[in-house]
Design a protein around this motif. Structure first.
Motif, mmCIF file in Angstrom:
data_model
loop_
_atom_site.group_PDB
_atom_site.id
_atom_site.type_symbol
_atom_site.label_atom_id
_atom_site.label_comp_id
_atom_site.label_asym_id
_atom_site.label_seq_id
_atom_site.Cartn_x
_atom_site.Cartn_y
_atom_site.Cartn_z
ATOM 1 N N VAL A 344 0.739 -1.109 0.030
ATOM 2 C CA VAL A 344 0.008 0.041 0.003
ATOM 3 C C VAL A 344 1.047 1.330 0.061
ATOM 4 C CG1 VAL A 344 -1.745 1.184 1.192
ATOM 5 C CG2 VAL A 344 -2.212 -1.204 1.132
ATOM 6 N N GLN A 347 2.469 1.827 -3.281
ATOM 7 C CA GLN A 347 1.471 2.113 -4.159
ATOM 8 C C GLN A 347 1.058 3.717 -4.033
ATOM 9 O OE1 GLN A 347 -2.666 0.408 -4.433
ATOM 10 N NE2 GLN A 347 -3.520 2.154 -5.219
ATOM 11 N N LEU A 348 0.944 4.262 -3.065
ATOM 12 C CA LEU A 348 0.907 5.738 -2.552
ATOM 13 C C LEU A 348 2.093 6.514 -3.081
ATOM 14 C CD1 LEU A 348 -0.786 5.414 0.826
ATOM 15 C CD2 LEU A 348 -1.862 5.894 -1.348
ATOM 16 N N ASP A 350 4.310 5.764 -5.404
ATOM 17 C CA ASP A 350 4.279 5.569 -6.876
ATOM 18 C C ASP A 350 3.451 6.623 -7.385
ATOM 19 O OD1 ASP A 350 4.782 1.929 -7.481
ATOM 20 O OD2 ASP A 350 5.905 3.605 -7.012
ATOM 21 N N MET A 351 2.357 6.850 -6.751
ATOM 22 C CA MET A 351 1.322 8.028 -7.190
ATOM 23 C C MET A 351 2.116 9.333 -6.969
ATOM 24 S SD MET A 351 -2.507 7.627 -6.288
ATOM 25 C CE MET A 351 -3.106 5.894 -5.946
ATOM 26 N N ALA A 352 2.477 9.461 -5.793
ATOM 27 C CA ALA A 352 2.875 10.780 -5.230
ATOM 28 C C ALA A 352 4.285 11.263 -6.152
ATOM 29 C CB ALA A 352 3.407 10.746 -4.066
ATOM 30 N N LEU A 353 5.143 10.082 -6.639
ATOM 31 C CA LEU A 353 6.447 10.460 -7.215
ATOM 32 C C LEU A 353 6.267 10.351 -8.774
ATOM 33 C CD1 LEU A 353 8.785 8.512 -4.746
ATOM 34 C CD2 LEU A 353 8.322 10.966 -4.841
ATOM 35 N N GLY A 354 5.140 9.670 -9.161
ATOM 36 C CA GLY A 354 5.076 9.281 -10.797
ATOM 37 C C GLY A 354 4.152 10.403 -11.387
ATOM 38 N N GLU A 355 3.619 11.173 -10.639
ATOM 39 C CA GLU A 355 2.535 12.069 -11.091
ATOM 40 C C GLU A 355 3.133 12.949 -12.044
ATOM 41 O OE1 GLU A 355 0.602 13.702 -7.727
ATOM 42 O OE2 GLU A 355 -1.225 12.528 -8.117
ATOM 43 N N ASN B 59 1.914 10.707 -19.058
ATOM 44 C CA ASN B 59 1.807 10.361 -17.752
ATOM 45 C C ASN B 59 0.834 9.502 -17.551
ATOM 46 O OD1 ASN B 59 1.113 10.868 -14.638
ATOM 47 N ND2 ASN B 59 3.100 11.281 -14.792
ATOM 48 N N TYR B 61 -0.401 8.309 -14.465
ATOM 49 C CA TYR B 61 -1.526 8.652 -13.738
ATOM 50 C C TYR B 61 -2.599 9.703 -14.175
ATOM 51 C CZ TYR B 61 1.156 6.087 -10.448
ATOM 52 O OH TYR B 61 1.753 5.080 -9.840
ATOM 53 N N TYR B 218 -4.392 10.859 -2.202
ATOM 54 C CA TYR B 218 -3.979 9.756 -2.782
ATOM 55 C C TYR B 218 -4.968 8.433 -2.710
ATOM 56 C CZ TYR B 218 0.125 12.557 -3.915
ATOM 57 O OH TYR B 218 1.136 13.505 -4.221
ATOM 58 N N TYR B 229 -5.079 14.600 -9.942
ATOM 59 C CA TYR B 229 -3.817 14.721 -10.329
ATOM 60 C C TYR B 229 -3.486 16.286 -10.687
ATOM 61 C CZ TYR B 229 -0.136 15.003 -14.372
ATOM 62 O OH TYR B 229 0.681 15.079 -15.120
#
Lengths: 355, 271
Positions: A344, A347-348, A350-355, B59, B61, B218, B229
């Motif tokens: 978990v 996953q969080l 990845d979102m925070a750094l991948g945006e 991207n 996301y 998130y 986003y």
């Protein structure tokens, strides 16, 4: 000092709680925010993210500031990310483990002198657990008095979170092992959680007491370094720091203000928590009207050692909050295992750094 | 002649106020948004061409948020519309209670989102570990509970104004209820139904507020919307990506509207 050169410039301090206002004013530039006070654990916007977006000035560009660093102890690791020096610390808090020497003698533990490893910490946990099984009294291995996350997870995050590379390593075997260790320690009744910054007389029987604070708070108590290993090689150090908004129209004045702030004269007059003791070669007697205890030379040495080997204690605020509010309670109650916790978190992140 | 001129001047002056408002509060900010989307960043005004648009559209996301926005939107609006239709028929059947029913239907919209979300979190035990399908169901249920009432009010108003003699004549001719609905009632209230769908779509775009209150910055991947986003990029000071995403959404909306306009225009010409 500042007003000698800029007599017509007023310094106005503002406290802004809404992160959207901060984000808007920083990006808009103009007559908004020139200098930013950073306090990562309370800000939705991480200092690392601010640096990555270009919002903060890299102070290495200014030789006059870099020269002033030479007057200070080697403490700027706590305000440097990926080689970019982004802020001047106002206060510095670090982790030292305070030892109850009576309990240490009782269980026959040789207090380490210098660095000690996480494996030795595990060994100590086994010793305390065995003591609890045989003795009439129960003692805790560690009283955890930290904000949001226990020390080991602050340390892992500080050593592994790389905002520029987009990496957090939450799914690594090392992180899962740390979670497993923490769960085992809690299940064995070896961890006591507190929030109160207790004096020794008020605390439960705990061999080690972990809290993050400034040097004067460690006084003459017996303290040791936190345990480390290859994955936790650097110590996380938290600082409230002052940075320059790169969009400010008053860049020259802001840089000069930082020069004044970092000058030996100003550092000697600072708020009591850094009462000139950041200056190299100076160890002024801390004014005991404002602090509880005198500081021992051993603790001062430990303090300086941690600073020399420090990294900023970084937060991805929303993720740390989720870990604290939901994941850690679920882990300790047995609702999820370390692998799910790590998945978990990954996953969080990845979102925070991948945006 | 003089009076006509005076009237025209008054009309122009009255029309100027909303026009200026539209320009100042909509078109000018939209223009500035597009301008930011072609800059390297908020801290470096070097032109970046279409680099920001490339970054955003490549991207994962942003694409995830867009696909979730569309999928969830179709699901939420469809079920909210069906619920609204049922509620409007129910109200139509019990006209004596219509006043009370309409007040009750509009009440969820007036409840502050924070209160509603706190209630929902307790009922569904929402946190990051909630299974995604339960989280999805909870958010959809919240949307339907909040917004279906408004759509039901619009549909009830339209249905209650349909001439009863046409319904009676159709019934006499042996028309079943289902046939009556699909062949007579629904085609007659199509403009109002479209208005109800439009309102639901508008409310749906604002669902981000409830999603944020439930899940934070998130959420689970299935609930991650384009608004997440954009908000997160704003908090990271990446105004260029926020602007590129907003510009992209604006162009999609303009395209869809133009497409609908062209289709309607062709239809009218055929008629």
């Amino acid at each position: 000092m500042f007003h000698i050169r800029y007599p017509n410039v007023s310094i106005v301090e503002r406290r802004i709680d809404d992160p959207r206002i901060i984000a808007t004013e920083i990006m808009a530039g103009g007559e908004g925010i020139d200098l930013v006070g950073l306090q990562d654990s309370f800000m939705t916007i991480s200092a690392a993210m601010l640096l990555k977006s270009g919002a903060l000035v890299d102070l290495n560009q200014y030789p006059e500031l870099a020269q002033l660093k030479d007057n200070c102890l080697d403490l700027f690791g706590c305000v440097t990310i990926s080689g970019k020096w982004y802020a001047v610390p106002e206060t510095i808090d670090e982790h030292l483990f305070q030892v109850d020497t009576t309990l240490a003698a009782k269980i026959g533990w040789q207090i380490p002198d210098g660095r000690w490893s996480v494996d030795e910490f595990r060994e100590l946990a086994r010793r305390v657990k065995k003591w609890n099984e045989t003795a009439a009294e129960h003692i805790y291995l560690l009283q955890d008095d930290n904000y949001l996350l226990p020390y080991f997870f602050h340390a892992f995050q500080a050593n592994h979170l790389d905002v520029f590379a987009g990496r957090a390593d939450y799914d690594s075997e090392a992180y899962v092992e740390l979670l497993r260790m923490w769960k085992d320690l809690n299940d064995s009744g070896l961890i006591c959680k507190s929030f109160n910054r207790m004096k020794p007389s008020q605390r439960p029987d705990a061999l080690l007491y972990d809290y993050r604070s400034a040097l004067p708070d460690f006084g003459e108590y017996t303290c040791i370094l936190p345990p480390d290993d290859d994955e936790l090689s650097k110590y996380p150090v938290y600082s409230c720091a002052l940075a320059i908004n790169s969009n400010t129209p008053h860049l020259e004045e802001a840089v000069y203000f930082m020069r004044c702030y970092l000058s030996p004269e100003a550092l000697r007059q600072q708020f009591y928590l850094n009462y000139g003791y950041w200056l190299k070669g100076e160890a002024p007697e801390l004014d005991t009207r404002y602090i509880y205890e005198k500081v021992s030379d051993e603790n001062r040495e430990l303090w300086n050692y941690v600073l020399k080997n420090s990294v900023p204690e970084l937060y991805l605020y929303d993720i740390s909050r989720v870990q604290y509010n939901a994941l850690f309670p679920a882990l300790l109650e047995g609702q999820i295992g370390p692998e799910r916790f790590a998945a978990v978190s990954r996953q969080l992140a990845d979102m925070a750094l991948g945006e | 002649m003089k009076n006509r001129f005076k009237t025209q001047c008054k009309l122009i002056a009255l029309g100027a106020i909303p026009t200026i408002g539209f320009l100042a509060f909509y078109l000018v900010p939209l223009g500035m948004t597009f301008k930011y989307s072609f800059m390297k960043s908020a801290f470096d005004s070097v032109p970046a061409g279409f680099d920001n648009y490339s970054y955003v559209w490549e991207n994962e996301y942003f694409l995830l948020g867009l696909s979730n926005l569309l999928k969830m939107g179709l699901f939420c609006c469809t079920f909210a519309f069906i619920t609204a239709m049922h509620l409007s028929f129910l109200t139509l059947r019990h006209r004596r209670l219509a006043g009370l029913a309409l007040a009750v239907l509009l009440l969820p919209l007036m409840i502050p989102s924070v209160c509603a979300v706190n209630l929902w979190k307790k009922v569904f035990e929402i946190n990051i570990l909630t299974p995604p399908f339960i989280a999805f169901f909870a958010l959809t249920a919240l949307f339907i509970w909040k917004c279906a009432g408004t759509a039901a009010l619009i549909l009830y108003t339209a249905l209650s104004q349909l001439p009863q003699d046409i319904m009676d004549a159709a019934s006499l001719d042996g028309c079943s209820e289902m046939r009556l609905f699909f062949s007579i009632r629904f085609p007659m209230i199509r403009p109002q139904a479209a208005l109800a769908v439009l309102f639901l779509s508008m409310f749906y775009f604002r669902l981000y507020k409830e999603s944020y209150l439930m899940f934070g910055l998130y959420p689970p991947e299935q609930m991650y919307l384009v608004q997440h986003y954009m908000n997160n990029q704003y908090l990271k000071m990446n105004a260029q990506y926020v602007s590129a995403a907003a510009g992209s959404l604006a162009m999609i909306c303009v395209f869809l509207f133009s497409f609908t306009f062209v289709i309607r225009g062709k239809r009218y010409r055929l008629c």
